[in-house]
Write an enzyme that holds these catalytic residues in place. Structure first.
Site, PDB file in Angstrom:
ATOM      1  N   ASP A  44       0.821  -1.204   0.000  1.00  0.00           N
ATOM      2  CA  ASP A  44       0.000   0.000   0.000  1.00  0.00           C
ATOM      3  C   ASP A  44       0.859   1.260   0.000  1.00  0.00           C
ATOM      4  O   ASP A  44       2.075   1.211   0.197  1.00  0.00           O
ATOM      5  CB  ASP A  44      -0.913   0.003   1.228  1.00  0.00           C
ATOM      6  CG  ASP A  44      -2.002  -1.059   1.148  1.00  0.00           C
ATOM      7  OD1 ASP A  44      -2.363  -1.458   0.024  1.00  0.00           O
ATOM      8  OD2 ASP A  44      -2.496  -1.475   2.219  1.00  0.00           O
ATOM      9  N   TYR A  47       6.961 -10.059   6.656  1.00  0.00           N
ATOM     10  CA  TYR A  47       6.847  -8.634   6.938  1.00  0.00           C
ATOM     11  C   TYR A  47       7.418  -8.323   8.322  1.00  0.00           C
ATOM     12  O   TYR A  47       7.460  -9.190   9.207  1.00  0.00           O
ATOM     13  CB  TYR A  47       5.381  -8.198   6.922  1.00  0.00           C
ATOM     14  CG  TYR A  47       4.753  -8.087   5.554  1.00  0.00           C
ATOM     15  CD1 TYR A  47       4.751  -6.886   4.854  1.00  0.00           C
ATOM     16  CD2 TYR A  47       4.147  -9.190   4.967  1.00  0.00           C
ATOM     17  CE1 TYR A  47       4.159  -6.779   3.609  1.00  0.00           C
ATOM     18  CE2 TYR A  47       3.558  -9.098   3.718  1.00  0.00           C
ATOM     19  CZ  TYR A  47       3.563  -7.885   3.046  1.00  0.00           C
ATOM     20  OH  TYR A  47       2.985  -7.794   1.802  1.00  0.00           O
TER      21      TYR A  47
END
EC number: 5.4.99.12
Length: 250
Positions: A51, A110
């Site tokens: 994003d 992540y």
């Protein structure tokens, strides 16, 4: 011939990874650079989306071309000369044509970075969360609950085009570092849109005492995004690795 690119980037000034018309994106900048060097339009495929504002230490994308890239060092050098300074090409290598940067991946990893003390050198690179009485031990206690479930609809953005909400989490842990730094590590075979940021936001609800450890599990069981914590800001999120079976590389 199909090539893989290994890339890294600081996402602050980009509208995410995926190419979009009229706004700067990671994929858009790389596609333009490849087209300039190869002399034809390039439609690359990334290992996944990130994003707006999210960073990346290691990601892959593939593209096809009829032109052989014989001097990869020079090609990488030329790409990095053209690309914005926030995007880095780390490597390029040929792969078999059936290999997909997106669909051949085994797992993705992540990190989410939180700083609990004001630090101007981490501005845009970590989430400043100055809660003085954050109970990190409770957050650590709640973490193993993630391994007991595979349906994470409660942590997914709503109205997303997915067939299911099943993810197999392989690693999840919190680590406290020096100078007030707190990092969450997570690896899974796939992630839903907004999943990591929603998980971290819900952990912070536990740490702040607004949600119990049992309540954290009940959020997952509810499959209701409204029951989970708010999504933490994007600047603390980093895609750090994408893994593939070694046997499928040339």
């Amino acid at each position: 011939m199909r090539y893989f690119l290994e890339i890294a980037y600081k996402g602050t000034h980009f509208h995410g990874f995926q190419e979009q018309e009229g706004v700067p994106t990671i994929q858009g900048e790389i596609n333009k650079t490849l087209a300039s060097l190869l002399g034809h339009q390039v439609d690359s495929v990334g290992s996944g989306r990130t994003d707006t504002g999210v960073h990346c230490l290691k990601q892959f994308m593939h593209f096809d071309t009829d032109k052989e890239i014989s001097d990869k060092g020079n090609f990488i050098y030329r790409m990095n000369r053209i690309l914005p300074s926030d995007i880095l090409i780390k490597d390029i290598f040929p792969v078999r044509e059936e290999l997909s940067a997106r669909f051949s991946a085994n797992s993705r990893s992540y990190e989410y970075h939180i700083t609990r003390v004001k630090n101007p050198f981490l501005n845009e690179l970590a989430y400043f969360f100055p809660m003085p009485r954050l109970d990190v031990e409770k957050m650590i206690e709640a973490t193993p609950i993630l391994f007991h479930y595979t349906d994470f609809e409660a942590f997914s953005k709503v109205h997303t085009e997915v067939m299911h909400f099943i993810c197999h989490i392989k690693k999840a842990e919190w680590k406290e570092e020096a100078n007030g730094k707190l990092v969450f590590y997570i690896t899974a075979d796939r992630f839903l849109r907004g999943m990591v940021r929603a998980i971290v936001g819900t952990f912070l609800e536990v740490g702040c005492g607004r949600l119990s450890v049992q309540g954290f599990e009940q959020v997952i069981q509810s499959k209701d995004r409204r029951k989970a914590g708010r999504a933490v800001p994007p600047q603390g999120l980093y895609l750090v690795d994408v893994s593939y079976p070694s046997s499928i590389f040339m």
